[in-house]
Design a protein around this motif. Structure first.
Motif, PDB file in Angstrom:
ATOM      1  N   PRO A 347      45.090 -37.657  40.070  1.00 13.54           N
ATOM      2  CA  PRO A 347      46.067 -37.057  39.322  1.00 13.54           C
ATOM      3  C   PRO A 347      47.326 -38.229  38.968  1.00 13.54           C
ATOM      4  O   PRO A 347      47.409 -39.302  40.067  1.00 13.54           O
ATOM      5  N   GLY A 348      47.811 -38.335  37.789  1.00  9.31           N
ATOM      6  CA  GLY A 348      48.650 -39.410  37.767  1.00  9.31           C
ATOM      7  C   GLY A 348      48.200 -40.837  37.407  1.00  9.31           C
ATOM      8  O   GLY A 348      48.801 -42.061  37.006  1.00  9.31           O
ATOM      9  N   ASP A 349      46.808 -40.899  37.106  1.00  9.06           N
ATOM     10  CA  ASP A 349      46.145 -42.148  36.537  1.00  9.06           C
ATOM     11  C   ASP A 349      46.557 -42.418  35.191  1.00  9.06           C
ATOM     12  O   ASP A 349      46.800 -41.538  34.488  1.00  9.06           O
ATOM     13  N   GLY A 350      46.728 -43.719  34.968  1.00  9.53           N
ATOM     14  CA  GLY A 350      46.804 -43.948  33.528  1.00  9.53           C
ATOM     15  C   GLY A 350      45.558 -44.298  32.833  1.00  9.53           C
ATOM     16  O   GLY A 350      44.656 -44.793  33.814  1.00  9.53           O
ATOM     17  N   VAL A 351      45.110 -44.142  31.744  1.00 12.17           N
ATOM     18  CA  VAL A 351      43.883 -44.015  31.185  1.00 12.17           C
ATOM     19  C   VAL A 351      43.440 -45.524  31.416  1.00 12.17           C
ATOM     20  O   VAL A 351      42.268 -45.607  31.718  1.00 12.17           O
ATOM     21  N   ALA A 352      44.257 -46.490  30.766  1.00 10.02           N
ATOM     22  CA  ALA A 352      43.886 -47.881  30.879  1.00 10.02           C
ATOM     23  C   ALA A 352      43.564 -48.356  32.468  1.00 10.02           C
ATOM     24  O   ALA A 352      42.440 -49.096  32.588  1.00 10.02           O
ATOM     25  N   GLU A 353      44.257 -47.907  33.445  1.00  7.46           N
ATOM     26  CA  GLU A 353      44.122 -48.030  34.871  1.00  7.46           C
ATOM     27  C   GLU A 353      42.939 -47.521  35.039  1.00  7.46           C
ATOM     28  O   GLU A 353      41.954 -48.316  36.047  1.00  7.46           O
ATOM     29  N   LEU A 354      42.440 -46.375  34.803  1.00  3.54           N
ATOM     30  CA  LEU A 354      41.271 -45.610  35.173  1.00  3.54           C
ATOM     31  C   LEU A 354      40.215 -46.216  34.723  1.00  3.54           C
ATOM     32  O   LEU A 354      39.081 -46.527  35.504  1.00  3.54           O
ATOM     33  N   MET A 355      40.043 -46.716  33.492  1.00  6.04           N
ATOM     34  CA  MET A 355      39.055 -47.267  32.984  1.00  6.04           C
ATOM     35  C   MET A 355      38.918 -48.722  33.545  1.00  6.04           C
ATOM     36  O   MET A 355      37.609 -49.369  33.496  1.00  6.04           O
ATOM     37  N   HIS A 356      40.051 -49.491  33.822  1.00  2.33           N
ATOM     38  CA  HIS A 356      39.825 -50.453  34.440  1.00  2.33           C
ATOM     39  C   HIS A 356      39.120 -50.603  35.802  1.00  2.33           C
ATOM     40  O   HIS A 356      38.210 -51.532  36.150  1.00  2.33           O
ATOM     41  N   ARG A 357      39.370 -49.760  36.495  1.00  5.09           N
ATOM     42  CA  ARG A 357      38.586 -49.319  37.701  1.00  5.09           C
ATOM     43  C   ARG A 357      37.161 -49.100  37.443  1.00  5.09           C
ATOM     44  O   ARG A 357      36.186 -49.511  38.407  1.00  5.09           O
ATOM     45  N   ALA A 358      36.775 -48.480  36.557  1.00  9.28           N
ATOM     46  CA  ALA A 358      35.395 -48.200  36.318  1.00  9.28           C
ATOM     47  C   ALA A 358      34.831 -49.356  35.872  1.00  9.28           C
ATOM     48  O   ALA A 358      33.550 -49.595  36.172  1.00  9.28           O
ATOM     49  N   ASP A 359      35.524 -50.308  35.075  1.00 12.25           N
ATOM     50  CA  ASP A 359      34.842 -51.458  34.553  1.00 12.25           C
ATOM     51  C   ASP A 359      34.514 -52.460  35.929  1.00 12.25           C
ATOM     52  O   ASP A 359      33.493 -53.211  35.981  1.00 12.25           O
ATOM     53  N   ALA A 360      35.765 -52.426  36.558  1.00 15.93           N
ATOM     54  CA  ALA A 360      35.473 -53.113  37.820  1.00 15.93           C
ATOM     55  C   ALA A 360      34.244 -52.743  38.639  1.00 15.93           C
ATOM     56  O   ALA A 360      33.679 -53.785  39.308  1.00 15.93           O
ATOM     57  N   ALA A 361      34.142 -51.556  39.049  1.00 16.15           N
ATOM     58  CA  ALA A 361      32.948 -51.022  39.580  1.00 16.15           C
ATOM     59  C   ALA A 361      31.557 -51.614  38.991  1.00 16.15           C
ATOM     60  O   ALA A 361      30.533 -51.980  39.700  1.00 16.15           O
ATOM     61  N   MET A 362      31.489 -51.304  37.591  1.00 14.72           N
ATOM     62  CA  MET A 362      30.562 -51.777  37.058  1.00 14.72           C
ATOM     63  C   MET A 362      30.122 -53.327  37.214  1.00 14.72           C
ATOM     64  O   MET A 362      28.902 -53.709  37.534  1.00 14.72           O
ATOM     65  N   TYR A 363      31.168 -54.455  37.003  1.00  9.48           N
ATOM     66  CA  TYR A 363      31.152 -55.634  37.108  1.00  9.48           C
ATOM     67  C   TYR A 363      30.571 -55.996  38.355  1.00  9.48           C
ATOM     68  O   TYR A 363      29.892 -56.817  38.915  1.00  9.48           O
ATOM     69  N   ARG A 364      31.027 -55.091  39.437  1.00  9.85           N
ATOM     70  CA  ARG A 364      30.439 -55.452  40.847  1.00  9.85           C
ATOM     71  C   ARG A 364      29.134 -55.169  40.962  1.00  9.85           C
ATOM     72  O   ARG A 364      28.475 -55.899  41.589  1.00  9.85           O
ATOM     73  N   ALA A 365      28.583 -54.011  40.398  1.00 11.61           N
ATOM     74  CA  ALA A 365      27.168 -53.832  40.547  1.00 11.61           C
ATOM     75  C   ALA A 365      26.324 -54.933  39.871  1.00 11.61           C
ATOM     76  O   ALA A 365      25.424 -55.256  40.188  1.00 11.61           O
TER      77      ALA A 365
END
Length: 378
Positions: A347-365
């Protein structure tokens, strides 16, 4: 064989042979009469304006009839019924504007309003014509005005039915029992006008259908990746935004970024056609790994994204692992795997912030060697 079995024509009495065709004809008639008028706000506004114009036209016509009955030397001069009906239209017609017109135009109430309005007007005109001397009265010309204006709102079937009802009623209640040559001419013109209005209605609805199809096609193209046929980045971000809103009500969802490992080698070894085929295969298998209510999108290049509902028994990590395994299966011959990043929608996520987290998790993998899942929380 029991009486309820259709094959036993002796059971339950003889059944009419045309029962099936009659039902089909009635179904087609109802469908033709009650074709939806509007499916979008612009079309709703169009029909609401049409009702307003119709009210104005009815008011002007009723006032003209009042003047005619008051000042002309005719059989209907000062006739209380004609004056009363005209006054009723002047006073009552504006009440139509108090109806919930925008909602009515979206369902069966819209066509019903127009049909009842036309038929009610036709009844008033025919009664007024009879009291004003019958076929010699000029009031019957208002039937042409009524059919022409109201036919804009009808399907071709509706035009034929309403025009036929008007013509038949005029014949029975005005011309009969002594049909004159002028009366026959009037009826012929009325029937011809009905056919002309039906053809105009057919053309109008066909043009509207083509326009609607074109708009929907454009909307689909704007929301779809042209290569894979799945939603594109813009559509995905719009759905993520709605998922964030739903998260505020306790709805659980995750975003997964799926980036292909080794995809460049497919293009280098076998060409871009093979690369395109691989992207289509990945899109297809990702779609098969989630539910129909979830979203699989291509963000661009060899990067895909998934928005999916989760629950206690099926977490985001489990979904991400399923996606990784699916890509490994379809990409095994080409040496293609996937690095999958997953994050929960909060709740309260910004779309850009949410996508950045998913991207960061992908780059970690991917940094850990690829073909694995990375997770990142807010």
């Amino acid at each position: 064989m029991s009486a309820g079995v259709p094959g036993d024509r002796r059971a339950g009495g003889a059944q009419p042979a045309d029962r099936g065709p009659v039902r089909r004809a009635l179904t087609a008639l109802v469908a033709g009469l009650y074709r939806p008028l509007a499916r979008d706000e612009e079309r709703v506004a169009y029909w609401v304006r049409h009702v307003r114009h119709g009210v104005l036209l009815s008011e002007v016509s009723a006032v003209a009839v009042l003047v005619y009955a008051l000042v002309t030397d005719s059989p209907g001069r000062h006739d209380p019924v004609i004056l009363g009906m005209a006054g009723l239209v002047v006073a009552g017609c504006p009440l139509l504007l108090l109806l919930p017109l925008p909602r009515m135009m979206r369902d069966w109430r819209g066509p019903t309003l127009f049909y009842l309005w036309s038929l009610g007007t036709a009844v008033l005109i025919i009664v007024g014509t009879r009291r004003d001397g019958g076929p010699a009265s000029p009031l019957d010309a208002l039937l042409f005005l009524t059919l022409t204006f109201m036919a804009v709102a009808y399907s071709p079937v509706g035009v034929v039915v309403v025009g036929g009802a008007m013509t038949g009623s005029y014949f029975v209640f005005v011309e009969m029992p002594g049909l004159t040559t002028s009366g026959g001419f009037f009826l012929t013109v009325m029937a011809a006008l009905t056919l002309i209005c039906a053809m105009a209605s057919s053309n109008s609805w066909a043009a509207y259908d083509r326009q609607t199809l074109l708009i929907r096609t454009q909307e689909t193209l704007a929301a779809t990746d042209p290569l894979t046929g799945i939603p594109n980045r813009r559509t995905f971000l719009e759905r993520v935004e709605r998922a964030v809103e739903s998260a505020g009500w306790g709805h659980q969802a995750v975003v997964c970024i799926v980036d292909l490992d080794g995809f460049k080698g497919v293009n280098d070894r076998a060409g871009h056609a093979a690369g395109d085929a691989m992207l289509k295969a990945v899109a297809s298998i990702l779609g098969g790994a989630v539910r129909e209510t979830d979203t699989v999108a291509r963000l661009g290049g060899d990067e895909f994204a998934v928005l999916a509902d989760v629950h206690a028994a099926f977490s985001g990590d489990m979904l991400a692992e399923r996606l990784r395994q699916a890509v490994a299966l379809v990409g095994s011959r080409g040496g293609v795997t996937a690095s999958v990043g997953v994050t929960e929608v909060e709740p309260g996520d910004g779309v850009a912030e949410l996508m950045h987290r998913a991207d960061a998790a992908m780059y970690r993998a991917k940094a850990a060697g690829g073909d694995r899942v990375g997770a990142l929380t807010s």
